[in-house]
Write a protein that holds these residues in place. Structure first.
Motif, PDB file in Angstrom:
ATOM      1  N   ILE A   5     -23.184 -25.747  -1.863  1.00 46.80           N
ATOM      2  CA  ILE A   5     -24.297 -26.092  -3.025  1.00 46.80           C
ATOM      3  C   ILE A   5     -25.297 -26.825  -2.586  1.00 46.80           C
ATOM      4  N   ASN A   6     -26.700 -26.301  -2.757  1.00 43.28           N
ATOM      5  CA  ASN A   6     -27.796 -26.985  -2.417  1.00 43.28           C
ATOM      6  C   ASN A   6     -28.637 -27.342  -3.478  1.00 43.28           C
ATOM      7  N   SER A   7     -28.406 -26.934  -4.667  1.00 43.67           N
ATOM      8  CA  SER A   7     -29.584 -27.229  -5.726  1.00 43.67           C
ATOM      9  C   SER A   7     -28.684 -27.450  -7.012  1.00 43.67           C
ATOM     10  N   LEU A   8     -29.266 -27.786  -8.045  1.00 46.26           N
ATOM     11  CA  LEU A   8     -28.825 -27.978  -9.202  1.00 46.26           C
ATOM     12  C   LEU A   8     -28.470 -26.596 -10.024  1.00 46.26           C
ATOM     13  N   GLU A   9     -29.222 -25.438  -9.697  1.00 45.55           N
ATOM     14  CA  GLU A   9     -28.772 -24.333 -10.102  1.00 45.55           C
ATOM     15  C   GLU A   9     -27.468 -23.861  -9.592  1.00 45.55           C
ATOM     16  N   ASP A  10     -27.385 -23.719  -8.138  1.00 39.30           N
ATOM     17  CA  ASP A  10     -26.117 -23.717  -7.637  1.00 39.30           C
ATOM     18  C   ASP A  10     -24.993 -24.303  -8.203  1.00 39.30           C
ATOM     19  N   GLN A  12     -24.754 -25.540 -11.177  1.00 38.02           N
ATOM     20  CA  GLN A  12     -24.564 -24.981 -12.491  1.00 38.02           C
ATOM     21  C   GLN A  12     -23.871 -23.675 -12.537  1.00 38.02           C
TER      22      GLN A  12
END
Length: 164
Positions: A5-10, A12
């Motif tokens: 998981i590298n981002s907030l979207e990932d 979520q």
């Protein structure tokens, strides 16, 4: 752990997939906290000093323990410390402050009043929270005097060593 998981979207998507729905990251806005007289109250602390602070809209008058604050905090540095939250929030001269402070010395008391004013301002106008938090005024400064240890002169200072 094949997926990273590298981002907030990932994040979520991962949490939403695990629960079978999507997450919403919207927080509801904070409500102002005021009493029946239109004041906000907060407690500020610094070292051994504790300040009880009430703020209300006014002309910028600051009273500490029943005295004008420039008489109570005679040193200009302490007056600057007490006024800092209003400068950061860009609300100079818009609020009257009534504070009672006990314990500690003048420096600790000025820090306690500053902490109390910051917390009360944030309760009166919740949109100021970001600016006050970024300046570090909502965090209680936890540094206190270290206690004296037995066999020593002070907390860390030893007695003078004599070889002969």
């Amino acid at each position: 752990m094949a997926d990273q998981i590298n981002s907030l979207e990932d994040l979520q998507a991962a949490v939403g997939d695990a629960e079978g729905q999507t997450l919403t990251l919207d927080a509801e806005p904070r409500e102002p906290v005021r009493d029946e007289l239109g004041r906000s109250y907060a407690t500020g602390k610094r070292k051994d000093a504790v300040a009880r602070v009430w703020i209300k809209p006014g002309s910028g008058k600051i009273t500490v323990n029943g005295k004008e604050f420039d008489k109570y905090f005679a040193r200009p540095v302490l007056q600057l410390i007490v006024r800092q939250p209003f400068g950061v929030a860009d609300r100079e001269g818009q609020f009257d402050v009534m504070a009672t402070v006990k314990g500690g010395g003048l420096s600790g008391q000025a820090g306690a009043v500053k902490h109390g004013i910051s917390k009360a301002l944030q309760l009166y106008e919740p949109e100021l929270r970001g600016a006050l938090k970024a300046a570090g005024f909502l965090t209680r400064d936890s540094r206190v005097v270290e206690r004296k240890k037995y066999g020593r002169r002070k907390a860390r200072r030893s007695f003078q060593f004599s070889k002969r």
